[in-house]
Design an enzyme around this catalytic site. Structure first.
Site, mmCIF file in Angstrom:
data_model
loop_
_atom_site.group_PDB
_atom_site.id
_atom_site.type_symbol
_atom_site.label_atom_id
_atom_site.label_comp_id
_atom_site.label_asym_id
_atom_site.label_seq_id
_atom_site.Cartn_x
_atom_site.Cartn_y
_atom_site.Cartn_z
ATOM 1 C CB ALA A 1 -0.940 -0.007 1.206
ATOM 2 N N GLY A 2 1.953 1.230 -0.776
ATOM 3 C CA GLY A 2 2.770 2.417 -0.964
ATOM 4 C C GLY A 2 2.133 3.332 -1.996
ATOM 5 C CG ASN B 1 11.602 1.896 -9.575
ATOM 6 O OD1 ASN B 1 10.994 2.145 -10.605
ATOM 7 N ND2 ASN B 1 11.591 2.708 -8.532
ATOM 8 C CB ALA C 1 1.703 8.317 -7.068
ATOM 9 C CE LYS D 1 10.571 3.471 -14.282
ATOM 10 N NZ LYS D 1 9.290 3.015 -13.690
ATOM 11 C CG ASN E 1 17.064 7.736 -10.051
ATOM 12 O OD1 ASN E 1 16.744 8.613 -10.835
ATOM 13 N ND2 ASN E 1 16.211 6.834 -9.618
ATOM 14 C CG ASN F 1 15.411 14.539 -11.452
ATOM 15 O OD1 ASN F 1 15.993 14.147 -10.442
ATOM 16 N ND2 ASN F 1 14.352 13.924 -11.951
ATOM 17 C CB SER G 1 12.294 7.526 -6.506
ATOM 18 O OG SER G 1 13.128 6.800 -7.395
#
Length: 303
Positions: A8-9, A103, A129, A182, A190, A200, A250
């Site tokens: 539930a992240g 990821n 999100a 990706k 990152n 960024n 992130s």
């Protein structure tokens, strides 16, 4: 068919709330009785979108609940995903579908190898999100979700449910190419944001670093059998940096919050693959070592 959501992240909550809003059956799987109690006291999951806050009282349960799972969205961090699936593995129906929303690379393959009786569908998402508070997510940026089965096979009929829920989706027959692309973008961007402690966009002040990393990552993609993912990589890195100039990566957010990063499934996976292939990538390896030392000095895990 019920959508079981494991994790539930931010992204797990984003999928769960939109599916529930569309009237589709959704159940959350929370890791402990304490988390289940906290969730129930929160009154469900909150979704903030376009300055509107909606709350959804989605049913929740523990991993050892007795119901059978036929479709499972695994939205945990890459380093937690395999262990999380193992806690519900006894509930998986024969031929259950696992949507893996992690990821990097490595965790998806580990799950697919461990549970070959399931159909593992890999997901690459560019949606934004983050959690404003516990059990409340902010939809920060619309993007796209590419889904695909690395072993092939037809697109599932339930993709129409994602359309109904407003979850942008495309079935990809080249999902590994998407994920490698990706991964390369994340490896170029990152770690540098962590080491330079910057947004960024500030990476545009370091064009030489971006160029050499893009060159090595491009060679790695080609050597890994993903030449399409290597196409025009440096320009894509610059485009992503410009498009997300005001954002904090992130990985940097995780470091600032004292949380474990997904380094092992991003830069670590890239370096390990290069070593397996016998491909020299000195800049990537040096960056990996610098990042691990940075994490070590902050008391964070280096894997």
């Amino acid at each position: 068919m019920t959508w079981h959501i494991l994790g539930a992240g931010a992204l797990g909550s984003l999928w769960a709330t939109r599916l529930a809003r569309a009237g589709l059956p959704v159940r959350l799987i929370l890791r402990s009785a304490q988390r289940l109690d906290e969730y129930q006291r929160a009154g469900g999951l909150g979704l903030r979108e376009n300055d509107n806050l909606e709350r959804f009282d989605i049913p929740a349960e523990l991993p050892d609940a007795p119901t059978t799972i036929r479709r499972l969205l695994v939205a945990c961090k890459a380093y937690d995903a395999e262990a999380a699936v193992s806690r519900v593995a006894a509930r998986l129906a024969p031929g259950a579908e696992l949507l893996l929303l992690q990821n990097g690379l490595g965790s998806q393959q580990a799950i697919a190898e461990r549970w070959p009786q399931a159909r593992c569908i890999f997901v690459s998402s560019t949606e934004g999100a983050y959690r404003e508070t516990d059990f409340q997510v902010l939809f920060a940026g619309r993007g796209q979700n590419w889904l695909g089965d690395p072993h092939g096979g037809a697109a599932p009929a339930w993709l129409s449910e994602l359309d109904l829920a407003g979850i942008a989706q495309t079935w990809s027959t080249e999902i590994l190419s998407r994920l490698w692309r990706k991964l390369a973008l994340n490896c170029a961007i990152n770690p540098l944001t962590v080491l330079h402690d910057c947004r960024n966009g500030e990476l545009l002040q370091h064009p030489a670093q971006l160029a050499v990393l893009s060159e090595e990552l491009g060679r790695l993609l080609v050597a890994s059998g993903q030449p399409a993912a290597a196409n025009d990589l440096e320009n894509e890195v610059l485009r992503v940096i410009e498009a997300t100039a005001a954002n904090y990566s992130s990985m940097l957010q995780d470091v600032c919050l004292g949380r474990r990063t997904e380094i092992a499934y991003l830069l670590g996976h890239a370096c390990a693959t290069a070593e397996t292939l016998g491909l020299p990538t000195p800049k990537l390896h040096a960056l990996h070592q610098r990042l691990r030392e940075h994490l070590r000095q902050r008391g964070l895990p280096t894997d």
